[in-house]
Design a protein around this motif. Structure first.
Motif, short mmCIF file in Angstrom:
data_model
loop_
_atom_site.label_atom_id
_atom_site.label_comp_id
_atom_site.label_asym_id
_atom_site.label_seq_id
_atom_site.Cartn_x
_atom_site.Cartn_y
_atom_site.Cartn_z
N HIS A 82 26.70 -12.50 7.81
CA HIS A 82 27.68 -12.05 8.80
C HIS A 82 28.26 -10.71 8.39
N GLY A 83 28.37 -9.85 9.35
CA GLY A 83 28.99 -8.56 9.09
C GLY A 83 30.50 -8.65 9.10
N PRO A 85 34.38 -8.35 10.39
CA PRO A 85 34.92 -8.50 11.75
C PRO A 85 35.15 -7.16 12.41
N GLY A 86 34.88 -7.12 13.70
CA GLY A 86 35.06 -5.89 14.44
C GLY A 86 36.52 -5.64 14.78
N ALA A 87 36.77 -4.49 15.32
CA ALA A 87 38.13 -4.14 15.71
C ALA A 87 38.58 -4.97 16.90
N LYS A 88 39.89 -5.22 17.01
CA LYS A 88 40.45 -6.01 18.11
C LYS A 88 40.21 -5.30 19.43
N GLY A 89 39.69 -6.02 20.37
CA GLY A 89 39.40 -5.43 21.67
C GLY A 89 40.66 -5.20 22.49
#
Length: 255
Positions: A82-83, A85-89
Motif C-alpha cells: 500500500h502506498g 495515504p493521499g491528500a484529503k479531497g
C-alpha cells in the motif's frame, strides 16, 4: 627423369585399374611423344573426410520490421504494498433535501390518539360509578361494591385501575372525603398494600416499598396472625385487616 617416368607409369596403371573395377573399358593412354609433357587429367578421387567447422562469419544487415503481434493481456501480478495515504479531497456538494418527516409526525399523532382514546375509555367507565373524584393526576371512584382484597384487585383492573392507595397527605384527605360522602367510612375499605410476602413489610400492589404511610398508633399488629392487607378507617388512619373479609372497594387510576 627416370623417376618422373616411373611416377607417370604408376598413375596410368592406377587409372586403368579403377576403370576395370567400375566395369569401364580402359582408355587409350598412350604417352606423349615427348617425355616431361603433362598427360590427360584423370578421374576425380574419393571424397575426403569432413573438415572442422569454420569461424562464425560477420552479422548480416538488419532485416525489415515485421508485422505487429496479437495483443493479449497477461495474468495480473501480485498486489504491491500500500502506498502512503493521499491528500484529503475537496468537500462534496450538498445532497438533496431529505423527507419532511411527515410520516413520523403522523405516526406520533396516531400513537397519541390511541393513548387518549384509552384514557377516555377508562374515564367513561370510572364516571359510571356512584362516587367519582379527581385528585391531582388521579381519579378515585367507588360504587358501594364489597369484595375480598383479591377480587377487589380484579374489579379495579377490569376498569383500568387498581385498589386505591394514597401516596401523600393530599391524596389521603381526598380519599377520606370520598369515604364520608359515600357513607362507607365505618366499614374500613381496603387500600392497596399488603405484607403477604414478608410479614411486617407492607408493599403496594406492584411489590414496591411504601414511601408514605399514616398508620394508627399500635398498627399494624397482625391480630390473630391473619391480618395482611391494609384498610383505612373513618378518621383517615390506616390499619391492617383480613384479606378475605368483604370490604368496600375503591379504585383509582392515573390520567
Amino acid at each position: 627423369m627416370a623417376l618422373l617416368q616411373l611416377s607417370l607409369s604408376t598413375l596410368l596403371l592406377l587409372q586403368i585399374l579403377l576403370q576395370l573395377l567400375d566395369g569401364a573399358e580402359p582408355q587409350n593412354m598412350n604417352c606423349p611423344a615427348y617425355g616431361g609433357v603433362p598427360g590427360t587429367p584423370g578421374h576425380n578421387g574419393l571424397p575426403g573426410r569432413d573438415g572442422r567447422d569454420g569461424k562464425d562469419g560477420e552479422y548480416g544487415p538488419k532485416g525489415e520490421k515485421g508485422d505487429p503481434g496479437v495483443s493479449v493481456e497477461g495474468p495480473s501480478g501480485k498486489a504491491g504494498p500500500h502506498g502512503p495515504p493521499g491528500a484529503k479531497g475537496e468537500r462534496g456538494g450538498t445532497g438533496p433535501p431529505g423527507s419532511s418527516g411527515i410520516e413520523s409526525v403522523i405516526e406520533s399523532l396516531n400513537s397519541e390518539m390511541q393513548r387518549l382514546n384509552a384514557k377516555i375509555a377508562v374515564i367513561e367507565k370510572a364516571a359510571s360509578f356512584s362516587y367519582f373524584r379527581k385528585v391531582g393526576q388521579k381519579y378515585y371512584f367507588a360504587d358501594g361494591i364489597v369484595a375480598t382484597f383479591q377480587n377487589g384487585l380484579k374489579l379495579c383492573k377490569d376498569v383500568g385501575g387498581t385498589i386505591v392507595l394514597p401516596r401523600d397527605e393530599v391524596e389521603n384527605q381526598a380519599l377520606l372525603k370520598v369515604l364520608v360522602a359515600s357513607g362507607i367510612s365505618a366499614k374500613k375499605p381496603f387500600i392497596g398494600i399488603t405484607d403477604r410476602e414478608i410479614e411486617g413489610q407492607f408493599v403496594d400492589t406492584a411489590g414496591k416499598l411504601l414511601t408514605y404511610t399514616v398508620w394508627r398508633t399500635g398498627q399494624p399488629d397482625n391480630y390473630k396472625g391473619i391480618q395482611h392487607c391494609g384498610v383505612i378507617d373513618h378518621s383517615g388512619f390506616w390499619d391492617d385487616g383480613n384479606c378475605d373479609d368483604l370490604r368496600p372497594i375503591i379504585c383509582e387510576t392515573y390520567m
